[in-house]
Design an enzyme around this catalytic site. Sequence first.
Site, short mmCIF file in Angstrom:
data_model
loop_
_atom_site.label_atom_id
_atom_site.label_comp_id
_atom_site.label_asym_id
_atom_site.label_seq_id
_atom_site.Cartn_x
_atom_site.Cartn_y
_atom_site.Cartn_z
CG ASP A 299 36.24 31.19 42.64
OD1 ASP A 299 36.50 29.51 42.86
OD2 ASP A 299 37.45 31.35 43.18
CG ASP B 59 39.88 36.96 41.21
OD1 ASP B 59 40.04 38.36 41.30
OD2 ASP B 59 40.21 36.18 41.87
CG ASN B 60 36.51 34.93 43.13
OD1 ASN B 60 37.54 34.39 42.18
ND2 ASN B 60 36.89 35.64 44.17
P1 AMP Z 1 40.38 32.62 45.83
O1 AMP Z 1 40.58 33.32 46.86
O2 AMP Z 1 40.04 31.50 45.13
O3 AMP Z 1 39.49 33.60 44.17
O4 AMP Z 1 41.92 32.86 44.36
C1 AMP Z 1 42.57 34.15 43.93
C2 AMP Z 1 43.88 34.17 43.45
O5 AMP Z 1 44.12 32.85 45.08
C3 AMP Z 1 43.85 32.78 42.31
O6 AMP Z 1 44.78 33.50 41.31
C4 AMP Z 1 44.19 31.57 42.96
O7 AMP Z 1 44.42 30.63 41.65
C5 AMP Z 1 44.63 31.75 43.75
N1 AMP Z 1 45.01 30.94 45.06
C6 AMP Z 1 44.61 30.93 45.78
N2 AMP Z 1 45.09 30.15 46.63
C7 AMP Z 1 45.66 29.58 46.13
C8 AMP Z 1 47.06 28.44 46.42
N3 AMP Z 1 46.95 27.57 47.48
N4 AMP Z 1 48.08 28.25 45.69
C9 AMP Z 1 47.95 29.05 45.18
N5 AMP Z 1 47.77 30.02 44.11
C10 AMP Z 1 46.02 29.93 44.70
MG MG Z 2 38.66 33.00 42.46
#
Ligand code: AMP
Ligand code: MG
Length: 490
Positions: free
Chosen positions: A260, A250-251
């Site tokens: 990301d 997803d990244n």
């Molecule tokens: P990431 O680690 O930024 O790639 O995020 C992984 C997943 O977690 C994605 O679906 C993000 O939208 C979700 N996510 C990360 N941080 C938050 C947050 N503070 N609130 C809601 N969803 C989050």
């Molecule tokens: Mg992400």
Amino acid sequence: MTVHFPFQNSYSALPDSFFARVAPTPVAAPRLIKLNRPLAVQLGLDPDLLETAEGAAILAGKTVPDGADPIAMAYAGHQFGQFVPQLGDGRAILLGEVIDKDGVRRDIQLKGSGPTPFSRRGDGRAALGPVLREYIVSEAMYALGIPTTRSLAAAVTGEHVIRETALPGAVLTRIASSHIRVGTFQFFAVRRDTEAVRRLADHVIARHYPELRDAERPYHELLAGVVARQAELIARWLLVGFIHGVMNTDNSSISGETIDYGPCAFMDAYNPAQVFSSIDEMGRYAYANQPRIALWNLTRLAECLLPLFSDEQEKAVAEAQDILGAFSEIFSTAYQAGLRKKVGLFTEREGDDTLIQDLLEAMAKNQADFTLTFRKLGDSAVDDSADARAQFMEPAAFDEWSGRWRARIALEPQSAAERQAAMHAVNPAFIPRNHRVEAVIQAAVNDDDYAPFEELVQVLAKPFEDQPEFAAYADPPLPDQRVLRTFCGT
Ligand code: AMP
Ligand code: MG
């Protein structure tokens, strides 16, 4: 005057299953802390208007500008190898798309703008530290010439977010040529919605690979295109010592941009096994693993596209394998060519790869600073500067190697000054060193002092220039300044 965003939205015109319509959640007291003025101009936005209270309200998600069609995009993803069928924008909202001055379609996305139907247990918010970190590192990558999402603005919300402690909340305005990921394809593939996969593939081709529209086998070519862009991107990362930290599917962007910026980091001392991310306990996303992981992610993309390749599964699999097989060669070619430039070789000769490999091995053994060794090697081309040598714990290791290097460059006609200039054009003096990034974040979060942030952003905008007045920014951390762990801060 009101701020005008010349939106021309295309993703929100796709079927409803692709996203959820949701507006940012208004915040208490928006305050703009940084606007990327040249980027605003590039996007056809008026930077002066964006710096007004009205602009700050938009960039902090308090008001939605005219013409926006705010959505949270649906996607799935493999996180550390584990498949999660529904992730999606849990703390990001796509306001819309604009066509920039070069005719390129760009997403304008708010990150940290409140909950969405994809938030799961998260609050949809971002803390100031990670927002500044993404701003600094993404803009540094841009200045290094590496494909990346960019940062248009950082704004504080006037509210706190609760993490381990209460922290100031912030919103980053992220610009990307799109936010479509490998995980976006996985979202539909796991639901066996082949029509949606085809629709998404057609959208991606029109947007990122328009030259493939009339290809005989456009979906095969699409996979080949993403494989090539990812292979070249990862080579670029390795050549500047960048570690992404969370290369989940997803990244992993379909456009080939770095996306990301969470626990990412640039290494100081060269160490192929380097890991910074606190959540990467197994070292899955270690520096030297990144090519392998990119190929693993691309294999997940290929699986999603199989139904578009052929109705006969065996045939489709064989074709996908054939396309994925090109990754190693494209990666190695880009990486080796980049390394040759880093050591100042204009031509290719037998033995070059060994010469370069021997330097990297000596650097690893001697904890030589990755950035400074190459930067200072450029100076060694013109005189017998000892600066590169000084990076090695055991300088004799450098002497043995540099004798062979000098013999090798003597075979080329270029002048010493030409070689130095060519090397300085590819070996940055300035990278966003972890200890600098941390210090900037501490000043902002603890003391509401953004001067260090401004200065760091300014220095990193010209990474290949010496900037003698900022020479200290090129220095590696002192032992007590070393950052050993980075956090994604979600
Ligand atoms: P990431 O680690 O930024 O790639 O995020 C992984 C997943 O977690 C994605 O679906 C993000 O939208 C979700 N996510 C990360 N941080 C938050 C947050 N503070 N609130 C809601 N969803 C989050
Ligand atoms: Mg992400």
